[in-house]
Design a protein around this motif. Structure first.
Motif, mmCIF file in Angstrom:
data_model
loop_
_atom_site.group_PDB
_atom_site.id
_atom_site.type_symbol
_atom_site.label_atom_id
_atom_site.label_comp_id
_atom_site.label_asym_id
_atom_site.label_seq_id
_atom_site.Cartn_x
_atom_site.Cartn_y
_atom_site.Cartn_z
ATOM 1 N N VAL A 48 26.435 24.717 22.197
ATOM 2 C CA VAL A 48 27.444 24.195 21.263
ATOM 3 C C VAL A 48 27.473 25.046 19.991
ATOM 4 N N ARG A 79 23.273 16.399 15.354
ATOM 5 C CA ARG A 79 24.609 16.718 14.831
ATOM 6 C C ARG A 79 24.623 18.195 14.466
ATOM 7 N N ALA A 114 29.368 17.472 24.155
ATOM 8 C CA ALA A 114 29.091 16.602 23.010
ATOM 9 C C ALA A 114 29.671 15.207 23.245
ATOM 10 N N TRP A 117 33.114 15.109 18.773
ATOM 11 C CA TRP A 117 33.262 16.305 17.958
ATOM 12 C C TRP A 117 34.513 16.148 17.115
ATOM 13 N N ALA A 132 29.798 18.535 15.984
ATOM 14 C CA ALA A 132 29.636 17.957 17.310
ATOM 15 C C ALA A 132 28.328 17.180 17.320
ATOM 16 N N GLU A 133 28.323 16.071 18.051
ATOM 17 C CA GLU A 133 27.107 15.255 18.162
ATOM 18 C C GLU A 133 26.650 15.223 19.609
ATOM 19 N N ILE A 134 25.372 15.568 19.794
ATOM 20 C CA ILE A 134 24.787 15.612 21.130
ATOM 21 C C ILE A 134 23.682 14.563 21.192
#
Length: 136
Positions: A48, A79, A114, A117, A132-134
């Motif tokens: 990402v 994040r 993600a 995002w 983006a949040e993973i």
């Protein structure tokens, strides 16, 4: 209840070399945080960052300005934030790219990897942040 929050922030030159360095340093940071090189979480976060950093260099470059990568690890979510100086060009998720095109897949990958995002122009209009949040 105590919540541990870990952060990493670094400026990089808006060049392909800066994007490569961002990817490498993020992989190193994930390892330092206990997510081994090659682990699913490390590989996902690193990919990402690589895609967003490449976009910052290709589409967000402003002469004399760097791009910034920030990671925040909190409560099972990493994040990723990549900030660049090009506020007049906001990323848009396009449809499926032509199979013969070499580009146009970065945000599709980010969207697939993600949980969420988006993009946020910052106050004052000096830069924007693509995030983006993973979930781990």
């Amino acid at each position: 209840m105590t919540v541990t929050v870990r952060t990493f922030t670094q400026l990089f030159s808006s060049t392909p070399r800066g994007a490569r360095l961002a990817r490498r340093l993020v992989a190193n940071r994930m390892d330092a945080w206990g997510f081994a090189y090659g682990s699913e979480v490390s590989e996902t976060v690193t990919l990402v960052v690589a895609e967003l950093a490449a976009n910052a260099v290709r589409y967000g470059r402003v002469r004399g300005r760097d791009f910034r990568v920030r990671l925040v690890l909190r409560e099972g979510v990493v994040r990723v934030e990549v900030a660049d100086g090009r506020t007049d060009r906001l990323p848009v998720l396009q449809g499926t790219p032509d199979p013969v095109d070499e580009g146009g897949r970065g945000l599709l990958l980010v969207s697939a990897l993600a949980g969420r995002w988006g993009v946020e122009p910052r106050a004052g209009g000096a830069y924007k942040v693509v995030w983006a949040e993973i979930r781990m």
